[in-house]
Design a protein around this motif. Structure first.
Motif, mmCIF file in Angstrom:
data_model
loop_
_atom_site.group_PDB
_atom_site.id
_atom_site.type_symbol
_atom_site.label_atom_id
_atom_site.label_comp_id
_atom_site.label_asym_id
_atom_site.label_seq_id
_atom_site.Cartn_x
_atom_site.Cartn_y
_atom_site.Cartn_z
ATOM 1 N N LYS A 1 -1.726 -13.412 -18.113
ATOM 2 C CA LYS A 1 -1.133 -12.079 -17.943
ATOM 3 C C LYS A 1 -2.040 -10.966 -18.466
ATOM 4 C CE LYS A 1 3.617 -13.795 -18.328
ATOM 5 N NZ LYS A 1 4.898 -13.706 -19.066
ATOM 6 N N THR A 2 -2.994 -11.329 -19.301
ATOM 7 C CA THR A 2 -3.901 -10.330 -19.890
ATOM 8 C C THR A 2 -5.309 -10.580 -19.387
ATOM 9 O OG1 THR A 2 -2.538 -10.213 -21.888
ATOM 10 C CG2 THR A 2 -4.782 -9.344 -22.030
ATOM 11 N N SER A 3 -5.935 -9.531 -18.887
ATOM 12 C CA SER A 3 -7.308 -9.645 -18.401
ATOM 13 C C SER A 3 -8.269 -9.618 -19.590
ATOM 14 C CB SER A 3 -7.627 -8.490 -17.446
ATOM 15 O OG SER A 3 -7.571 -7.253 -18.149
ATOM 16 N N PRO A 4 -9.484 -10.154 -19.366
ATOM 17 C CA PRO A 4 -10.484 -10.114 -20.461
ATOM 18 C C PRO A 4 -10.780 -8.693 -20.934
ATOM 19 C CG PRO A 4 -11.154 -11.658 -18.768
ATOM 20 C CD PRO A 4 -9.961 -10.942 -18.223
ATOM 21 N N GLU A 5 -10.782 -7.721 -19.992
ATOM 22 C CA GLU A 5 -11.044 -6.328 -20.394
ATOM 23 C C GLU A 5 -9.948 -5.812 -21.322
ATOM 24 O OE1 GLU A 5 -11.039 -7.463 -17.372
ATOM 25 O OE2 GLU A 5 -13.164 -7.361 -16.781
ATOM 26 N N ASP A 6 -8.672 -6.111 -21.005
ATOM 27 C CA ASP A 6 -7.561 -5.678 -21.864
ATOM 28 C C ASP A 6 -7.617 -6.373 -23.225
ATOM 29 O OD1 ASP A 6 -6.652 -4.051 -19.867
ATOM 30 O OD2 ASP A 6 -5.204 -5.517 -19.087
ATOM 31 N N ALA A 7 -8.033 -7.625 -23.204
ATOM 32 C CA ALA A 7 -8.147 -8.353 -24.468
ATOM 33 C C ALA A 7 -9.207 -7.727 -25.361
ATOM 34 C CB ALA A 7 -8.475 -9.830 -24.197
ATOM 35 N N VAL A 8 -10.339 -7.311 -24.766
ATOM 36 C CA VAL A 8 -11.395 -6.663 -25.542
ATOM 37 C C VAL A 8 -10.907 -5.342 -26.120
ATOM 38 C CG1 VAL A 8 -13.670 -5.579 -25.387
ATOM 39 C CG2 VAL A 8 -13.255 -7.786 -24.274
ATOM 40 N N LYS A 9 -10.151 -4.569 -25.331
ATOM 41 C CA LYS A 9 -9.607 -3.300 -25.828
ATOM 42 C C LYS A 9 -8.654 -3.526 -26.999
ATOM 43 C CE LYS A 9 -9.922 -0.755 -21.452
ATOM 44 N NZ LYS A 9 -9.152 -0.051 -20.384
ATOM 45 N N SER A 10 -7.826 -4.564 -26.876
ATOM 46 C CA SER A 10 -6.893 -4.875 -27.953
ATOM 47 C C SER A 10 -7.633 -5.249 -29.235
ATOM 48 C CB SER A 10 -5.966 -6.022 -27.529
ATOM 49 O OG SER A 10 -5.180 -5.654 -26.414
ATOM 50 N N LEU A 11 -8.696 -6.051 -29.065
ATOM 51 C CA LEU A 11 -9.480 -6.441 -30.234
ATOM 52 C C LEU A 11 -10.202 -5.240 -30.853
ATOM 53 C CD1 LEU A 11 -10.998 -9.827 -28.986
ATOM 54 C CD2 LEU A 11 -9.172 -9.487 -30.660
ATOM 55 N N ASP A 12 -10.678 -4.304 -30.005
ATOM 56 C CA ASP A 12 -11.321 -3.089 -30.531
ATOM 57 C C ASP A 12 -10.325 -2.264 -31.349
ATOM 58 O OD1 ASP A 12 -13.745 -3.733 -29.424
ATOM 59 O OD2 ASP A 12 -13.443 -2.539 -27.599
ATOM 60 N N GLN A 13 -9.102 -2.136 -30.837
ATOM 61 C CA GLN A 13 -8.071 -1.413 -31.577
ATOM 62 C C GLN A 13 -7.764 -2.104 -32.907
ATOM 63 O OE1 GLN A 13 -4.725 -1.092 -28.932
ATOM 64 N NE2 GLN A 13 -5.756 0.331 -27.535
ATOM 65 N N MET A 14 -7.766 -3.429 -32.854
ATOM 66 C CA MET A 14 -7.513 -4.195 -34.077
ATOM 67 C C MET A 14 -8.625 -3.950 -35.100
ATOM 68 S SD MET A 14 -7.350 -8.324 -34.520
ATOM 69 C CE MET A 14 -9.117 -8.405 -34.215
ATOM 70 N N LEU A 15 -9.885 -3.911 -34.634
ATOM 71 C CA LEU A 15 -11.004 -3.686 -35.541
ATOM 72 C C LEU A 15 -10.942 -2.289 -36.162
ATOM 73 C CD1 LEU A 15 -13.916 -5.356 -33.520
ATOM 74 C CD2 LEU A 15 -12.854 -6.185 -35.627
ATOM 75 N N VAL A 16 -10.563 -1.286 -35.355
ATOM 76 C CA VAL A 16 -10.441 0.075 -35.880
ATOM 77 C C VAL A 16 -9.387 0.123 -36.982
ATOM 78 C CG1 VAL A 16 -9.717 2.423 -35.312
ATOM 79 C CG2 VAL A 16 -11.263 1.189 -33.771
ATOM 80 N N LYS A 17 -8.278 -0.549 -36.727
ATOM 81 C CA LYS A 17 -7.201 -0.571 -37.714
ATOM 82 C C LYS A 17 -7.632 -1.308 -38.984
ATOM 83 C CE LYS A 17 -3.209 -0.654 -36.000
ATOM 84 N NZ LYS A 17 -1.928 -1.007 -35.341
ATOM 85 N N MET A 18 -8.363 -2.394 -38.848
ATOM 86 C CA MET A 18 -8.828 -3.149 -40.011
ATOM 87 C C MET A 18 -9.861 -2.362 -40.820
ATOM 88 S SD MET A 18 -7.073 -5.850 -40.150
ATOM 89 C CE MET A 18 -7.987 -6.737 -41.397
ATOM 90 N N ARG A 19 -10.727 -1.592 -40.117
ATOM 91 C CA ARG A 19 -11.691 -0.766 -40.848
ATOM 92 C C ARG A 19 -10.973 0.310 -41.655
ATOM 93 N NH1 ARG A 19 -14.615 -0.914 -35.701
ATOM 94 N NH2 ARG A 19 -16.331 -2.424 -35.853
ATOM 95 N N GLY A 20 -9.930 0.896 -41.062
ATOM 96 C CA GLY A 20 -9.143 1.880 -41.802
ATOM 97 C C GLY A 20 -8.478 1.269 -43.019
ATOM 98 N N LEU A 21 -7.954 0.051 -42.853
ATOM 99 C CA LEU A 21 -7.327 -0.638 -43.981
ATOM 100 C C LEU A 21 -8.369 -0.969 -45.063
ATOM 101 C CD1 LEU A 21 -4.885 -2.010 -45.271
ATOM 102 C CD2 LEU A 21 -5.410 -4.065 -43.923
ATOM 103 N N LYS A 22 -9.582 -1.337 -44.618
ATOM 104 C CA LYS A 22 -10.634 -1.649 -45.591
ATOM 105 C C LYS A 22 -10.988 -0.420 -46.432
ATOM 106 C CE LYS A 22 -15.386 -3.333 -45.976
ATOM 107 N NZ LYS A 22 -16.603 -3.778 -45.247
ATOM 108 N N ARG A 23 -11.041 0.759 -45.775
ATOM 109 C CA ARG A 23 -11.337 1.985 -46.521
ATOM 110 C C ARG A 23 -10.264 2.266 -47.564
ATOM 111 N NH1 ARG A 23 -13.119 3.739 -41.348
ATOM 112 N NH2 ARG A 23 -11.066 4.645 -40.922
ATOM 113 N N LYS A 24 -8.997 2.056 -47.194
ATOM 114 C CA LYS A 24 -7.902 2.272 -48.147
ATOM 115 C C LYS A 24 -7.999 1.294 -49.318
ATOM 116 C CE LYS A 24 -4.599 3.904 -44.663
ATOM 117 N NZ LYS A 24 -3.298 3.614 -43.980
ATOM 118 N N LEU A 25 -8.296 0.037 -49.004
ATOM 119 C CA LEU A 25 -8.386 -0.959 -50.069
ATOM 120 C C LEU A 25 -9.586 -0.703 -50.972
ATOM 121 C CD1 LEU A 25 -7.475 -4.214 -48.082
ATOM 122 C CD2 LEU A 25 -6.040 -2.942 -49.674
#
Length: 432
Positions: A62-86
């Protein structure tokens, strides 16, 4: 024996004054943990869900490889923000632990001292006095002076400059007519303020409503009504009178003289809001409302205070005007060698300079403290003599001073004022 007991350090009493020194870093550690605990839980759960949904979508097609990459990019952005807070939280935690180590070491120095006669005690007490002065200046908004003193003495880790500077910034914004920074602070500490049953946020929302009504604009008045429905009327059960006054404000303009609406429009409310914020901030951090310097002074003043210090004659009486010919009027008593006027504490400038309680600088602070309870008299001279000017000395000390001054036999001199009296003018004093 009495001298040894008086010189002995009571460590428990010292630590009563220094409790905030240790308590504040602990409270700030709790606050720092809370500031990252919920974002960490929220972001980590969100990342886990994104990874799970992306993996299931790829497996099911149901998910294309392009959508999966976008989801992972969003996840990385969120994790970098969390890393800055920590990272920021970890740096703050290291700073607070460093403060705690410095303060424990500072108080450990006191534990190694047994008497005030120890030469190390003078240096330690001087450093504590500097701490109390910095605390006093920070509470009264003298941030630059407090910071300069802390840096000059090299005790930045022993005082709470950053905490009070942040508080001072919000307080000054309220005094300047802005509630936004205070509302942001209330939002950060919403749960704790609710436990304290603080009305600070309610008062800030009411002030926002008042400022909208002050404009007189129809658009602003409609905004004020919507604002009241959202932020003020929900508190009707807790603050019914205040909510009723806010509703009544719709019928009155800023130039009204009718109370309580005239007071609601008054500019003095900003100062009251600033004071309410400062009280809530100190209570949130379990800090005393009174400056530590006042607490320390009060304990010392209580040990010196006597009923005579706060008599009704504390004000210095002005001198009676003299006639032009230099003669005295019948209403002005003239002191003679046999009948000197009675001398009260506070009625002479000499007494007020000598007695800390009667001094103009400390009299108001000492007025509210209790009298000291002395189980027994200490350091009391033998054969006390009351001089005509109201001062009391031991007879041996008077005789010794008279001999050093070269006075004729039968005369004594006051050790402080220098007045000379006949030996028969003094009266013996008996202490029961």
């Amino acid at each position: 024996m009495a001298d040894l007991e008086a010189a002995k350090i009571n460590h428990d009493n010292h630590l009563l004054l220094d409790q905030p020194c240790l308590r504040l870093p602990y409270e700030l550690l709790r606050k720092n943990f809370r500031s990252v605990h919920y974002p960490f839980e929220w972001d980590s759960t969100s990342v886990k869900n994104v990874v799970k949904d992306t993996a299931n979508g790829l497996i099911s097609g149901k998910t294309s490889p392009e959508d999966a990459v976008k989801s992972l990019d969003q996840m990385l952005v969120k994790m970098r923000g969390l890393k800055r807070k920590l990272t920021a939280a970890a740096e703050e935690e290291d700073r607070l632990y460093r403060q705690m180590d410095s303060r424990v070491a500072h108080l450990r120095e006191l534990a190694d001292l047994n008497t005030v006669d120890d030469v190390r005690y003078e240096a330690w007490s001087r450093q504590r006095l500097d701490r109390l002065l910095v605390d006093y200046m920070l509470r009264h908004g003298y941030d630059s002076s407090a910071t300069a003193l802390a840096d000059e003495r090299g005790m930045r880790d022993l005082v709470d400059v950053d905490t009070f500077v942040a508080m001072s910034k919000i307080r000054k914004s309220l005094e300047g007519g802005s509630v936004q920074e205070a509302l942001n602070w209330c939002n950060e500490n919403k749960k704790e303020l609710r436990k304290m049953q603080s009305n600070l946020e309610f008062m800030l929302r009411c002030q926002q409503y008042i400022e909208m009504m002050r404009t007189g604009s129809q658009t602003k008045m409609l905004e004020a009504i919507n604002h009241a429905k959202k932020h003020i009327t929900p508190f009707n059960d807790i603050y019914p009178v205040e909510v009723s006054n806010m509703a009544g404000l719709l019928a009155y303009r800023p130039d009204t003289v009718l109370e309580p609406y005239a007071s609601l429009y008054s500019a003095s409310r900003w100062q009251k809001l600033a004071e309410t914020f400062a009280e809530a901030h100190l209570k949130l951090l379990n800090l005393p409302m009174t400056p530590l310097l006042h607490i320390a002074l009060s304990s010392g003043l209580s040990a010196l205070k006597t009923p005579a210090c706060h008599s009704t004659q504390l004000q210095v009486q002005p001198e009676q005007p003299q006639p032009a010919n230099g003669t005295t009027t019948s209403s002005t008593p003239t002191p003679t060698a046999t009948a000197a006027p009675h001398h009260h504490h506070g009625t002479a400038s000499l007494t007020t300079r000598v007695c800390p309680i009667c001094s103009t600088e400390l009299n108001a602070l000492a007025r509210s403290v209790r009298y000291a309870h002395h189980g027994k008299s200490r350091l009391l001279e033998h054969d006390l003599v009351l001089l005509p000017n109201g001062r009391i000395y031991g007879k041996a000390r008077l005789d010794e001073y008279a001999a050093k001054s070269g006075l004729p036999a039968g005369q004594v001199r006051d050790l402080v004022t220098g007045e000379v009296f006949g030996g028969d003018e003094g009266r013996k004093v008996f202490v029961t």
